[in-house]
Design an enzyme around this catalytic site. Sequence first.
Site, mmCIF file in Angstrom:
data_model
loop_
_atom_site.group_PDB
_atom_site.id
_atom_site.type_symbol
_atom_site.label_atom_id
_atom_site.label_comp_id
_atom_site.label_asym_id
_atom_site.label_seq_id
_atom_site.Cartn_x
_atom_site.Cartn_y
_atom_site.Cartn_z
ATOM 1 N N ASP A 154 10.991 -14.396 -1.553
ATOM 2 C CA ASP A 154 10.822 -15.398 -2.610
ATOM 3 C C ASP A 154 9.521 -16.185 -2.430
ATOM 4 O OD1 ASP A 154 11.443 -16.921 -4.807
ATOM 5 O OD2 ASP A 154 12.827 -18.242 -3.770
ATOM 6 N N ASN A 168 16.800 -10.655 -12.729
ATOM 7 C CA ASN A 168 15.343 -10.631 -12.943
ATOM 8 C C ASN A 168 14.931 -9.994 -14.275
ATOM 9 O OD1 ASN A 168 14.556 -10.190 -9.401
ATOM 10 N ND2 ASN A 168 14.573 -12.062 -10.623
HETATM 11 C C1 FPP Z 1 10.682 -13.555 -6.116
HETATM 12 O O1 FPP Z 1 9.561 -14.403 -6.155
HETATM 13 C C2 FPP Z 1 10.208 -12.180 -6.019
HETATM 14 C C3 FPP Z 1 10.571 -11.162 -6.836
HETATM 15 C C4 FPP Z 1 11.509 -11.289 -7.959
HETATM 16 C C5 FPP Z 1 9.980 -9.834 -6.677
HETATM 17 C C6 FPP Z 1 9.848 -9.395 -5.257
HETATM 18 C C7 FPP Z 1 8.902 -8.285 -5.221
HETATM 19 C C8 FPP Z 1 8.021 -8.063 -4.244
HETATM 20 C C9 FPP Z 1 7.932 -8.813 -2.981
HETATM 21 C C10 FPP Z 1 7.043 -6.986 -4.415
HETATM 22 C C11 FPP Z 1 7.398 -5.776 -3.637
HETATM 23 C C12 FPP Z 1 8.571 -5.189 -4.182
HETATM 24 C C13 FPP Z 1 8.641 -4.082 -4.852
HETATM 25 C C14 FPP Z 1 8.906 -2.858 -4.090
HETATM 26 C C15 FPP Z 1 8.534 -4.073 -6.308
HETATM 27 P P1 FPP Z 1 9.291 -15.245 -7.481
HETATM 28 O O2 FPP Z 1 8.471 -14.432 -8.394
HETATM 29 O O3 FPP Z 1 10.596 -15.714 -8.038
HETATM 30 O O4 FPP Z 1 8.489 -16.430 -6.906
HETATM 31 P P2 FPP Z 1 8.502 -17.943 -7.450
HETATM 32 O O5 FPP Z 1 9.900 -18.455 -7.226
HETATM 33 O O6 FPP Z 1 7.501 -18.621 -6.582
HETATM 34 O O7 FPP Z 1 8.126 -17.893 -8.883
#
Ligand code: FPP
Length: 239
Positions: free
Chosen positions: A20, A68
């Site tokens: 995250d 998501n």
């Molecule tokens: C949450 O951070 C992250 C995700 C929903 C995606 C996680 C994906 C990766 C780490 C990339 C690698 C994975 C693959 C294989 C696709 P957020 O976007 O919610 O962060 P925020 O809360 O700061 O907005």
Amino acid sequence: MDSENLVRKLGIKHIGIIMDGNGRWAKKRLLPRMAGHSQGAKAFKNCLNSCVKSGVPCVTFYAFSTENWSRPEEEVNSLMKLFCSFMDEMMKQDDQNIRLRFLGNRSRLSDEVRDKMTEAEKMSEKNTGMWCCIAFNYGGREEIINAVKTTALMYKSGKLDIDDLNEDNFSDFLYTSGLPDVDLIIRPSGEKRLSNFLIWQSSYAEFVFMDVLWPDFSEKDLIDALIEYGKRNRRFGGV
Ligand code: FPP
């Protein structure tokens, strides 16, 4: 103590990681959110290498949740693309004896994503080392409902007597069938919640919440989480 001895001494079998903070990492740098996810994918690879080095038997990364899909279409599509290119890279570098496994409901995913999953699982099934699980279109509640449906079908076809149903055989119907329960959940980015991740499997897990944003997550952060875990007194309901 080095991290391998630490993992062995602590008896850790399965670590769950909620990746995250990608969006906030990008925002701080005035970059598009996808730049955070790309950097997050690099952090994923580094963390996996650290897990291999540390002798972690099983690690599950939460990459895409059933919730998501509510993100903007452009971000969802880019995450799917990132997943496919990430898997291509992983398959090119099959030199760490890692077994890959995908947890989640594949029915809503595109053929391309599904095929990558099948290909990666097939390619790595000969490996005998650690499990690297990627939770993708995964939701803990969906997983349990899916397992309940399997249970009902087994009952209906006479293959399961309802009195024989127990925690062990129900676990066999989950996406994590055959994998150990989760000992430690690590969530970076300062958020302190489980977000529908491995809710059955983490019933007795320890939680370590960290302030670092996922793209910055380093080997030292993993070791710090292990050290913190080592300070906990796991009683599993006993005294
Ligand atoms: C949450 O951070 C992250 C995700 C929903 C995606 C996680 C994906 C990766 C780490 C990339 C690698 C994975 C693959 C294989 C696709 P957020 O976007 O919610 O962060 P925020 O809360 O700061 O907005």
